[in-house]
Design a protein around this motif. Sequence first.
Motif, PDB file in Angstrom:
ATOM      1  N   ARG A   9       0.912  -1.383  -0.058  1.00 42.79           N
ATOM      2  CA  ARG A   9       0.074  -0.010  -0.226  1.00 42.79           C
ATOM      3  C   ARG A   9       0.971   1.180   0.072  1.00 42.79           C
ATOM      4  NH1 ARG A   9      -4.578  -1.637  -1.722  1.00 42.79           N
ATOM      5  NH2 ARG A   9      -5.674  -3.080  -0.498  1.00 42.79           N
ATOM      6  N   ARG A  10       0.377   2.456  -0.625  1.00 41.60           N
ATOM      7  CA  ARG A  10       0.784   3.723  -0.625  1.00 41.60           C
ATOM      8  C   ARG A  10      -0.130   4.436   0.170  1.00 41.60           C
ATOM      9  NH1 ARG A  10       4.383   7.675  -2.017  1.00 41.60           N
ATOM     10  NH2 ARG A  10       3.542   9.289  -3.275  1.00 41.60           N
ATOM     11  N   ASN A  11      -0.126   5.425   1.168  1.00 41.63           N
ATOM     12  CA  ASN A  11      -0.843   6.469   1.418  1.00 41.63           C
ATOM     13  C   ASN A  11      -0.938   7.718   0.414  1.00 41.63           C
ATOM     14  OD1 ASN A  11      -2.021   5.012   3.548  1.00 41.63           O
ATOM     15  ND2 ASN A  11      -0.327   5.910   5.051  1.00 41.63           N
ATOM     16  N   THR A  12      -1.956   8.139   0.221  1.00 47.55           N
ATOM     17  CA  THR A  12      -2.099   9.290  -0.788  1.00 47.55           C
ATOM     18  C   THR A  12      -3.083  10.189  -0.074  1.00 47.55           C
ATOM     19  OG1 THR A  12      -1.734   7.952  -2.751  1.00 47.55           O
ATOM     20  CG2 THR A  12      -2.486  10.076  -2.912  1.00 47.55           C
ATOM     21  N   LEU A  13      -2.636  11.557   0.023  1.00 44.15           N
ATOM     22  CA  LEU A  13      -3.820  12.584   0.376  1.00 44.15           C
ATOM     23  C   LEU A  13      -4.297  13.347  -0.670  1.00 44.15           C
ATOM     24  CD1 LEU A  13      -4.762  14.561   2.563  1.00 44.15           C
ATOM     25  CD2 LEU A  13      -3.036  15.855   2.449  1.00 44.15           C
ATOM     26  N   VAL A  14      -5.401  13.373  -0.823  1.00 49.75           N
ATOM     27  CA  VAL A  14      -6.287  13.778  -1.918  1.00 49.75           C
ATOM     28  C   VAL A  14      -7.374  14.948  -1.448  1.00 49.75           C
ATOM     29  CG1 VAL A  14      -7.911  13.489  -3.758  1.00 49.75           C
ATOM     30  CG2 VAL A  14      -6.291  11.707  -3.173  1.00 49.75           C
ATOM     31  N   THR A  15      -7.228  16.057  -1.997  1.00 47.34           N
ATOM     32  CA  THR A  15      -8.219  16.999  -1.821  1.00 47.34           C
ATOM     33  C   THR A  15      -8.935  17.505  -2.804  1.00 47.34           C
ATOM     34  OG1 THR A  15      -6.447  19.097  -2.249  1.00 47.34           O
ATOM     35  CG2 THR A  15      -6.612  18.086   0.092  1.00 47.34           C
ATOM     36  N   SER A  41     -11.238   3.539  -1.091  1.00 50.41           N
ATOM     37  CA  SER A  41      -9.693   3.204  -1.539  1.00 50.41           C
ATOM     38  C   SER A  41      -9.863   2.432  -2.582  1.00 50.41           C
ATOM     39  CB  SER A  41      -8.654   2.940  -0.440  1.00 50.41           C
ATOM     40  OG  SER A  41      -9.080   1.487   0.090  1.00 50.41           O
ATOM     41  N   ALA A  45      -9.084   2.888  -6.613  1.00 44.90           N
ATOM     42  CA  ALA A  45      -7.970   2.191  -7.273  1.00 44.90           C
ATOM     43  C   ALA A  45      -8.534   1.456  -8.376  1.00 44.90           C
ATOM     44  CB  ALA A  45      -7.441   1.009  -6.380  1.00 44.90           C
TER      45      ALA A  45
END
Length: 133
Positions: A9-15, A41, A45
Amino acid sequence: MKLLWRARRRNTLVTWPQAVDDRLERLVAAGLAAHENVSRSQLLAALVVNAEVSPEHVAALIQAYRSMSADALDDTPGSNTAEDWPEVRHPGPRRDAHRPKPQDSAQSEGITDDVGDSNEPAHPSGTSPAAAS
């Protein structure tokens, strides 16, 4: 065979705008209504892996998004059926909507913590460490 959805997994901050987030909630609810155990998520994906990877297609998607009015997602076709879909639950603690939030007793009494560089314990406002001894 290792499945993609179980890979590292990779965490991604999305606004993004609230209307887009609301749309994501409706998409998750649609998945739940179809009896799929789906998360935000996983849905994002799935959308990314199934998107066409070509400059022309990506440019068309971006141009369409940037030209949408702020209320474009308000009257989404099929949104009237969404009322019958399952509620999307999010991880983490849940608060009863009828119960008031607990008040921090230190805040209500006007006590603040000293957050300086000192290793000394915090003291109530208006007292010095020497006076507290």
